[in-house]
Design a protein around this motif. Sequence first.
Motif, PDB file in Angstrom:
ATOM      1  N   MET A 176       0.843  -1.187   0.000  1.00 52.63           N
ATOM      2  CA  MET A 176       0.000   0.000   0.000  1.00 52.63           C
ATOM      3  C   MET A 176       0.887   1.248   0.000  1.00 52.63           C
ATOM      4  N   THR A 177       0.426   2.284  -0.674  1.00 50.01           N
ATOM      5  CA  THR A 177       1.103   3.573  -0.692  1.00 50.01           C
ATOM      6  C   THR A 177       0.223   4.589   0.019  1.00 50.01           C
ATOM      7  N   MET A 178       0.822   5.408   0.878  1.00 47.27           N
ATOM      8  CA  MET A 178       0.105   6.517   1.510  1.00 47.27           C
ATOM      9  C   MET A 178       0.739   7.815   1.032  1.00 47.27           C
ATOM     10  N   LYS A 179      -0.093   8.706   0.498  1.00 49.17           N
ATOM     11  CA  LYS A 179       0.376  10.027   0.077  1.00 49.17           C
ATOM     12  C   LYS A 179      -0.270  11.077   0.981  1.00 49.17           C
ATOM     13  N   ILE A 180       0.559  11.983   1.482  1.00 47.64           N
ATOM     14  CA  ILE A 180       0.088  13.064   2.349  1.00 47.64           C
ATOM     15  C   ILE A 180       0.479  14.391   1.713  1.00 47.64           C
ATOM     16  N   ARG A 181      -0.453  15.301   1.692  1.00 52.86           N
ATOM     17  CA  ARG A 181      -0.185  16.678   1.309  1.00 52.86           C
ATOM     18  C   ARG A 181      -0.846  17.558   2.355  1.00 52.86           C
ATOM     19  N   ALA A 182      -0.078  18.426   3.001  1.00 49.20           N
ATOM     20  CA  ALA A 182      -0.610  19.211   4.115  1.00 49.20           C
ATOM     21  C   ALA A 182      -0.008  20.606   4.137  1.00 49.20           C
ATOM     22  N   ALA A 183      -0.785  21.539   4.658  1.00 48.73           N
ATOM     23  CA  ALA A 183      -0.298  22.897   4.893  1.00 48.73           C
ATOM     24  C   ALA A 183      -0.534  23.214   6.363  1.00 48.73           C
ATOM     25  N   THR A 184       0.528  23.508   7.082  1.00 47.53           N
ATOM     26  CA  THR A 184       0.426  23.913   8.482  1.00 47.53           C
ATOM     27  C   THR A 184       0.646  25.420   8.570  1.00 47.53           C
TER      28      THR A 184
END
Length: 200
Positions: A176-184
């Motif tokens: 499985m691949t997990m992709k995260i894109r976030a702005a803090t």
Amino acid sequence: MWRRLCGLAVIALVVVIAHARYEDRYDMDTLPWDLRPVRNFIGMWELQGKPAGRWRDLPAPDLIDFSINPIPKFGARTVNITHSYYKPNSKDVARSDYGFMPIKNATRRDPRVHVAYLTTSSMGYSMMEQGFVRGPKIITHLKQFLRRSFDVGNNGIDLEIREFERQYEQTDFHHMTMKIRAATAIETEGYTAEYKKVLW
């Protein structure tokens, strides 16, 4: 003598019940009908290598555990979620996220399979994400972030997440691949992490 035997019998019963409950967490024979769209995600996933990308406050979990919760919550069956983060160069858990993922199956009126991804961190933060399941993918977006719902040590970090997108994609049953894109409030983070199913 009888007290000792009764004590041993109670301990043996607790061990049997605990073991049965543990095994039931991944038993596809007990999988509720509502959870079928995410059945292949059920299991324990271990991080493989270092994620590719940039992160500071939102690292990839070292273990992701999706298990069966047959008790309805908020009108839908749910998957229990646990994220475990290890201390550097150790298998000791530094922190964890706990939560659940309700599933709302497709209907004639709405052919999408909706999910919510609700987690609370042992660091005191809570997140509510909403999204959908499409084939081998689960895609969610941040709906609400609670900045410290209870007081725990935060290592000097006052995290504020403004945007967050999570995507799980199974390449096959075991990977499985997990992709995260976030702005803090501080910066933008984004990475791709690879996982292998180690328990199911």
